[in-house]
Design a protein around this motif. Structure first.
Motif, mmCIF file in Angstrom:
data_model
loop_
_atom_site.group_PDB
_atom_site.id
_atom_site.type_symbol
_atom_site.label_atom_id
_atom_site.label_comp_id
_atom_site.label_asym_id
_atom_site.label_seq_id
_atom_site.Cartn_x
_atom_site.Cartn_y
_atom_site.Cartn_z
ATOM 1 N N ASP A 136 45.160 -20.266 -20.475
ATOM 2 C CA ASP A 136 43.972 -20.127 -19.354
ATOM 3 C C ASP A 136 43.059 -18.803 -19.774
ATOM 4 O O ASP A 136 42.313 -18.530 -19.221
ATOM 5 N N ASP A 145 47.386 -16.318 -22.642
ATOM 6 C CA ASP A 145 48.034 -17.630 -22.273
ATOM 7 C C ASP A 145 46.916 -18.595 -22.466
ATOM 8 O O ASP A 145 45.725 -18.503 -22.931
ATOM 9 N N GLN A 175 49.384 -12.873 -21.774
ATOM 10 C CA GLN A 175 50.530 -13.662 -21.539
ATOM 11 C C GLN A 175 51.742 -12.632 -21.239
ATOM 12 O O GLN A 175 52.833 -13.039 -20.601
ATOM 13 N N GLY A 217 57.857 -13.752 -20.881
ATOM 14 C CA GLY A 217 56.193 -13.388 -20.716
ATOM 15 C C GLY A 217 56.213 -12.805 -19.391
ATOM 16 O O GLY A 217 57.106 -12.880 -18.546
ATOM 17 N N ARG A 218 54.745 -12.800 -19.027
ATOM 18 C CA ARG A 218 54.339 -12.323 -17.686
ATOM 19 C C ARG A 218 54.741 -13.130 -16.511
ATOM 20 O O ARG A 218 55.416 -12.515 -15.394
#
Length: 227
Positions: free
Chosen positions: A167, A165, A171, A117-118
Motif C-alpha cells: 500500500d 508495503d 514496511q 515487519g511493522r
C-alpha cells in the motif's frame, strides 16, 4: 602434534619464550617458579578485532536470536526458532515492563523463518514503540508507534533503506546506518547501540572473559567524553 601436553610456560620480560615441561624450560636459564596457577588450566588470550561494546547493553533487553546464548551473569538463554516465537518473547517483555520502549535483539531472518515487519511488531503493542535489532547490526525493525516517533511514517518513501508495503507505507525495516541512526537518535537508542554506560561496559567485559577474549577493538565507539 609434537607437544600434545604442556605443564609450564616460560615468560621473560613480558613475553612467552617457551611452553613445555619444567625440565626443558628450566634449561633456558636462571628463573623463578611461579606456582599461582598450579592445578589450573591456562588458555590463550584471544584478540577480538571487530566487536561492539553494545553487547553489554543489549542483555538488558529481550534476546530473540536463533542460538542459545549466555548473558554476562552466566545465565543461559534458549534461542527462538522463528518469528512467531520472537513475537511471543517480546510480548512477555512488554508485559513485564508496562511502559516505555520494547526492544529485542539478535533476530536473523535467514535462520528464523522470514522477516519481521511493522505489522508483526504491532502485535506486541500498537501503543508503545517496539524495535527489533537484527543480528547483522545493520537493520532495525520498527512498529507503527516507533516509526511515528522517528518521523518515518510517510507514505511513498523513495529511500532504498526504507522498503514499502504493497500500500506504499513503510514496511518497518530500516536498512543501513543512514536511516538507522536518525531513528535511533529520535528513539533515544544511540548510546545503547554504541558506548553505553559504565555498568554496561563491565557487562561487556564479562562477556569477553567468558569467551577468553583479553583484548577487544570496538569499531563503532565514538570515544566522546561520555564514552
Amino acid at each position: 602434534a609434537a607437544r600434545p601436553e604442556a605443564t609450564h610456560v616460560a615468560v621473560a620480560e613480558g613475553r612467552i619464550v617457551g611452553v613445555g615441561d619444567l625440565e626443558t624450560l628450566a634449561a633456558l636459564g636462571r628463573h623463578d617458579l611461579d606456582e599461582r596457577f598450579a592445578g589450573q588450566v591456562l588458555v590463550p588470550g584471544f584478540v577480538e578485532g571487530h566487536v561492539h561494546a553494545d553487547a553489554g547493553n543489549l542483555w538488558r533487553h529481550a534476546y530473540i536470536g536463533r542460538h542459545e546464548r549466555t548473558d554476562p551473569s552466566g545465565r543461559r538463554w534458549t534461542g527462538v526458532p522463528d518469528g512467531s516465537a520472537a513475537i511471543t518473547r517480546l510480548t512477555e517483555r512488554a508485559a513485564a515492563a508496562r511502559e516505555g520502549l520494547v526492544f529485542g535483539w539478535g533476530y536473523d531472518p535467514l535462520l528464523q523463518s522470514g522477516r519481521l515487519g511493522r505489522a508483526e511488531l504491532d502485535l506486541v503493542s500498537d501503543a508503545r514503540p517496539v524495535v527489533v535489532y537484527h543480528a547483522s547490526g545493520h537493520i532495525l525493525v520498527l512498529n507503527t508507534p516507533a516509526l511515528r516517533a522517528a518521523g518515518l511514517l510517510h507514505p511513498r518513501s523513495t529511500h532504498p533503506g526504507l522498503p514499502l508495503d504493497a500500500d506504499g507505507s513503510p514496511q518497518g525495516e530500516l536498512r543501513g546506518p543512514e536511516v538507522m541512526l536518525p531513528a535511533a537518535q529520535a528513539l533515544g537508542l544511540v548510546s545503547m547501540l554504541q558506548s553505553g554506560d559504565v555498568p554496561a561496559l563491565w557487562d561487556f567485559a564479562a562477556l569477553c572473559r567468558r569467551a577468553g577474549v583479553t583484548t577487544a577493538t570496538d569499531l563503532a565507539n565514538p570515544l566522546d567524553d561520555a564514552a
